[in-house]
Scaffold this active site. Structure first.
Site, PDB file in Angstrom:
ATOM      1  N   ASP A  72       3.741 -15.151   5.605  1.00  0.00           N
ATOM      2  CA  ASP A  72       4.589 -16.338   5.635  1.00  0.00           C
ATOM      3  C   ASP A  72       4.780 -16.945   4.240  1.00  0.00           C
ATOM      4  O   ASP A  72       5.673 -17.767   4.032  1.00  0.00           O
ATOM      5  CB  ASP A  72       3.991 -17.383   6.578  1.00  0.00           C
ATOM      6  N   HIS A 160      -9.115  -9.728   8.703  1.00  0.00           N
ATOM      7  CA  HIS A 160      -7.755  -9.336   8.352  1.00  0.00           C
ATOM      8  C   HIS A 160      -7.688  -8.844   6.908  1.00  0.00           C
ATOM      9  O   HIS A 160      -8.641  -9.016   6.140  1.00  0.00           O
ATOM     10  CB  HIS A 160      -6.781 -10.509   8.534  1.00  0.00           C
ATOM     11  N   GLU A 176      -4.963   3.860 -13.850  1.00  0.00           N
ATOM     12  CA  GLU A 176      -5.612   4.966 -13.153  1.00  0.00           C
ATOM     13  C   GLU A 176      -4.738   6.213 -13.131  1.00  0.00           C
ATOM     14  O   GLU A 176      -5.249   7.336 -13.143  1.00  0.00           O
ATOM     15  CB  GLU A 176      -5.997   4.553 -11.732  1.00  0.00           C
ATOM     16  N   HIS A 275      -6.862   2.761  -3.432  1.00  0.00           N
ATOM     17  CA  HIS A 275      -6.007   3.311  -4.479  1.00  0.00           C
ATOM     18  C   HIS A 275      -5.741   4.778  -4.153  1.00  0.00           C
ATOM     19  O   HIS A 275      -6.683   5.547  -3.932  1.00  0.00           O
ATOM     20  CB  HIS A 275      -6.683   3.221  -5.849  1.00  0.00           C
ATOM     21  N   HIS A 293      -9.300   6.783  -3.162  1.00  0.00           N
ATOM     22  CA  HIS A 293     -10.592   6.113  -3.240  1.00  0.00           C
ATOM     23  C   HIS A 293     -10.419   4.636  -2.886  1.00  0.00           C
ATOM     24  O   HIS A 293      -9.310   4.096  -2.926  1.00  0.00           O
ATOM     25  CB  HIS A 293     -11.216   6.247  -4.636  1.00  0.00           C
ATOM     26  N   GLN A 320     -19.779  -7.230 -18.370  1.00  0.00           N
ATOM     27  CA  GLN A 320     -21.233  -7.183 -18.538  1.00  0.00           C
ATOM     28  C   GLN A 320     -21.888  -7.352 -17.182  1.00  0.00           C
ATOM     29  O   GLN A 320     -21.436  -8.144 -16.361  1.00  0.00           O
ATOM     30  CB  GLN A 320     -21.694  -8.284 -19.503  1.00  0.00           C
TER      31      GLN A 320
END
Length: 345
Positions: A72, A160, A176, A275, A293, A320
Site C-alpha cells: 500500500d 510476512h 555480486e 540473491h 543463496h 568490524q
C-alpha cells in the site's frame, strides 16, 4: 580468536576487521526491549490479518495459507516518469520503475517461520518461487526479503516478507554479479559452489546441513550471528529448485531459525533475503557465474537486549565484528533443534 585481524569477503570485494577480544568489554549502552510474547492470533487492527481493513480501504480475504497483495506504500511504482537529463556528471539521476508486494506467510499473527510446520514453510518457498518467476519475466531484479522483529523495522507483528521488483540492478546485485563473474572467469567454477564445498569439508563454520543445503557463518561475516544459506548443487535462481530441494530447504530453514530463537530464548530478529541470477532481459544471457543463496543478518550480539551497532568506525572506515565467525558458528551449532517454546517443562 584473541588477536585482531582482517578477513577478505570475495562476494563483496571488501574486508572486515575481526576484533574478538572486544566482546569481553562491559556494556552500559542501550538495551533493547525484547519482543512481546503475547501477540494475539488475530487482531482486526493489524492490516496483515485475514479480514482486516488495510490503509487503502481494501479488506483482506479470509486467507488460510500464503497471501500476496500490492504494497500500500510502495517504494517503486511501474509508471514513474524518468528524471530529466543531468546538467553535470556529479548530479546524475536515472529512471526507476518497479512493483512492491507484501506476502503473508500464515494467517496467524502469533506464528513465525520456526514455529510453522514443514508443509507451511514449503508453501512459503513455493510462493517465493512463483513470485520470482512471475515478476522476473519482465523485471531484471526481484528482491525477496524479510525484516523480522521491531528491531529490524518490522511494523506489524505478523509473519510476512516483502518482494520488490525493479527495472534496474541494485548495488548489491551489481557487486555480486561482478565478483562472481570474475571468479568463474579466473577459477573455472562458480564462487559460492566452490565455497560451499570448502565449508562442508572444513566444518568449523558449519551450523546445519542436509543432503541439498548447508548453512554457515561465512568466513567474512560482519554481523555477530550472520549466516549464509547455500545449495550444494549449482543452481542460479529460486524458481529452478526441484521438488526435493524445496522440501529440504523448508527443513533446513526451520532448523536454522529454531537455533536462532534458542540462542537467547527470544523471537530472534533479523533481515534476510535471497540473491540469485538477474532476470528479465538477463534470462537470455549466460548467468552460470551465479549461485543462488540467502543472507541472514541478525543484529543481536550478547543477549536479547544487546545489539550490534554499525556506527562510527563501521560507517566511516570498514566493517568490524566482536567475535570470530568460528565462535559464532560453534555457539549456533551446539544449540538444540527443538524450539524453546515447545520443550517439555
Amino acid at each position: 580468536a584473541e588477536h585482531q585481524h582482517t578477513r577478505y569477503n570475495p562476494l563483496r570485494d571488501d574486508w572486515v576487521l575481526v576484533s574478538a577480544h572486544r566482546v569481553k568489554r562491559p556494556w552500559q549502552g542501550q538495551l533493547e526491549k525484547p519482543p512481546p510474547e503475547d501477540v494475539p492470533r488475530w487482531d482486526p487492527n493489524n492490516p496483515l490479518c485475514p479480514g482486516a481493513t488495510r490503509a487503502n480501504g481494501e479488506v483482506n480475504p479470509q486467507y488460510e495459507g500464503t497471501f500476496v497483495f500490492p504494497n500500500d506504500f510502495p517504494a517503486l511504482q511501474p509508471d514513474a516518469p524518468a528524471p530529466g537529463d543531468a546538467d553535470h556528471p556529479l548530479f546524475r539521476a536515472a529512471a526507476a520503475q518497479g512493483v512492491c508486494k507484501v506476502m503473508c506467510f500464515h494467517p496467524w499473527s502469533d506464528l513465525t517461520l520456526p514455529l510453522m510446520s514443514l508443509a507451511e514453510i514449503r508453501a512459503v518457498i513455493d510462493t517465493w518461487a512463483e513470485l520470482a518467476a512471475d515478476l522476473g519475466a519482465s523485471y531484471p531484479w526481484v528482491q525477496i526479503f524479510e525484516n523480522k522483529g521491531a528491531m529490524m523495522g518490522c511494523s506489524n507483528p505478523h509473519p510476512h516478507c516483502q518482494v520488490w521488483a525493479s527495472s534496474f540492478l541494485p548495488n548489491e546485485a551489481c557487486l555480486e554479479d561482478r565478483t562472481q563473474r570474475q571468479h568463474l572467469s579466473q577459477h573455472g567454477v562458480p564462487m559460492l559452489l566452490e565455497y560451499a564445498e570448502q565449508e562442508a569439508r572444513r566444518k568449523e563454520r558449519l551450523v546445519v546441513e542436509n543432503t541439498d543445503w548447508l548453512v554457515v557463518v561465512p568466513y567474512w561475516a560482519t554481523w555477530p550471528y550472520q549466516t549464509l544459506l547455500l545449495p550444494r548443487r549449482h543452481v542460479c535462481r529460486l524458481q529452478d529448485l526441484c521438488e526435493g530441494e524445496r522440501d529440504s530447504l523448508a527443513s533446513i530453514m526451520q532448523r536454522l531459525l529454531i537455533k536462532y530463537d534458542n540462542l537467547f530464548e527470544v523471537s530472534f530478529p533479523y533481515s534476510m533475503g535471497w540473491h540469485g541470477a538477474p532476470t528479465g532481459p538477463y534470462l537470455e544471457e549466460d548467468c552460470s557465474h551465479w549461485q543462488l543463496h540467502a543472507h541472514y543478518y541478525p543484529p543481536l550480539l550478547r543477549s536479547a537486549t544487546v545489539r550490534k551497532f554499525m556506527v562510527g568506525y563501521e560507517m566511516l572506515a570498514q566493517a568490524q565484528r566482536d567475535l570470530t565467525p568460528e565462535q559464532a558458528a560453534e555457539r549456533l551449532r551446539s544449540l538444540p533443534e527443538v524450539h524453546y517454546k515447545r520443550r517439555a517443562k
